[in-house]
Structure formats: structure tokens, C-alpha cells
Design a protein around this motif. Structure first.
Motif, PDB file in Angstrom:
ATOM      1  N   MET A 134       0.815  -1.191   0.000  1.00 13.95           N
ATOM      2  CA  MET A 134       0.000   0.000   0.000  1.00 13.95           C
ATOM      3  C   MET A 134       0.858   1.254   0.000  1.00 13.95           C
ATOM      4  N   LYS A 135       1.930   1.217   0.779  1.00 15.38           N
ATOM      5  CA  LYS A 135       2.821   2.352   0.854  1.00 15.38           C
ATOM      6  C   LYS A 135       3.471   2.625  -0.501  1.00 15.38           C
ATOM      7  N   GLU A 136       3.827   1.567  -1.205  1.00 13.28           N
ATOM      8  CA  GLU A 136       4.447   1.710  -2.529  1.00 13.28           C
ATOM      9  C   GLU A 136       3.470   2.305  -3.531  1.00 13.28           C
ATOM     10  N   LYS A 137       2.197   1.923  -3.451  1.00  5.69           N
ATOM     11  CA  LYS A 137       1.188   2.476  -4.353  1.00  5.69           C
ATOM     12  C   LYS A 137       1.042   3.981  -4.130  1.00  5.69           C
ATOM     13  N   LEU A 138       1.043   4.388  -2.868  1.00  7.71           N
ATOM     14  CA  LEU A 138       0.959   5.817  -2.555  1.00  7.71           C
ATOM     15  C   LEU A 138       2.197   6.552  -3.055  1.00  7.71           C
ATOM     16  N   GLN A 139       3.367   5.948  -2.883  1.00  3.34           N
ATOM     17  CA  GLN A 139       4.598   6.575  -3.365  1.00  3.34           C
ATOM     18  C   GLN A 139       4.576   6.721  -4.880  1.00  3.34           C
ATOM     19  N   ARG A 140       4.099   5.698  -5.586  1.00  3.85           N
ATOM     20  CA  ARG A 140       4.014   5.784  -7.043  1.00  3.85           C
ATOM     21  C   ARG A 140       2.998   6.840  -7.485  1.00  3.85           C
ATOM     22  N   PHE A 141       1.893   6.936  -6.747  1.00  7.90           N
ATOM     23  CA  PHE A 141       0.888   7.932  -7.077  1.00  7.90           C
ATOM     24  C   PHE A 141       1.438   9.349  -6.897  1.00  7.90           C
ATOM     25  N   MET A 142       2.213   9.560  -5.834  1.00  5.83           N
ATOM     26  CA  MET A 142       2.734  10.900  -5.551  1.00  5.83           C
ATOM     27  C   MET A 142       3.976  11.234  -6.381  1.00  5.83           C
ATOM     28  N   TRP A 143       4.528  10.298  -7.106  1.00  2.00           N
ATOM     29  CA  TRP A 143       5.709  10.552  -7.927  1.00  2.00           C
ATOM     30  C   TRP A 143       5.397  11.641  -8.964  1.00  2.00           C
TER      31      TRP A 143
END
Length: 130
Positions: A1-10
Motif C-alpha cells: 500500500m505504501k508503494e502504491k501511494l509513493q508511485r501515485f505521488m511521484w
């Protein structure tokens, strides 16, 4: 989940001081809206929408320019506040006079009796009681 948020905020702008200010003002407006003032509720929602718009924006240069504009205004207010605090703290030890010729503020120590004060800006000399 954390990785998905990081990818979204990239590539997105994220949070800055202006966003923090907007969210604090929105919370204050939301608190005021509990007293029956509906306009504050609408204003709080508008500020939150704008803060999230800025946070998720991909136009980094425009958001950075907005933040720089805010920081300049904040520094002016902070500088004014610091000068006022310093002046209030110094009232016990110093008295402030204005030069009768040029209007320059001159700080002199208190409890020295009558003294001759010379303005550093125009050279005018005047006598005042401290």
C-alpha cells in the motif's frame, strides 16, 4: 500500500508551508462554523479543496512560485512582529524619540535626566528628559 501511494505521488508537488497555512485556516474556519456561521463551513471546504489541488498538482514550478510568494509575505509579518516584540521589551530600559527635523526614531536610555540627543541621520541636536 505504501508503494502504491509513493508511485501515485511521484511527480506531484506534495506539501509545503503554504499548504500547511491553508489547512490551519481551514480548520479554524471549520471550528467557527460550529457556531452557526455557514459561510465559514463553505470557506473551509474551499480552502481544503484548494490545498489538496496544490498537493496533487504536477505543475511544480507554479506551486513553488506560489509557495515563495507566501514565504515572502510570511517573512514580512514575522519581521514586523519581531520588531514590535523587541520594541515592547525595550520600553523598560529605553525611551524612543523622533527627531524634530527629519522624523528619524532615536533610542536613548531611560533615567538619565535631561540630555542632549543628536540625530545620526541629519545631525540635529535637541534636549529631552529621559
Amino acid at each position: 500500500m505504501k508503494e502504491k501511494l509513493q508511485r501515485f505521488m511521484w511527480g506531484r508537488y506534495g506539501n509545503d508551508r503554504f499548504n500547511q497555512f491553508l489547512m490551519i485556516v481551514a480548520l479554524v474556519c471549520l471550528a467557527l462554523s460550529f457556531f452557526g456561521l455557514r459561510i465559514f463551513y463553505v470557506l473551509a471546504l474551499a480552502l481544503l479543496v484548494y490545498a489538496y489541488y496544490r498537493m496533487f498538482s504536477k505543475d511544480l514550478s507554479k506551486r513553488s512560485a506560489e509557495n515563495q510568494w507566501y514565504l515572502k509575505k510570511e517573512m514580512k509579518v514575522r519581521g514586523w512582529w519581531q520588531r514590535k516584540k523587541k520594541a515592547i521589551a525595550g520600553r523598560k530600559e529605553y525611551k524612543i524619540y523622533k527627531c524634530p527635523k527629519c522624523g528619524q526614531k532615536i533610542r536613548v536610555p531611560r533615567h538619565k535626566g535631561k540630555i542632549a540627543i543628536r540625530c545620526r541621520k541629519c545631525g540635529e541636536e535637541f534636549i529631552r528628559k529621559t
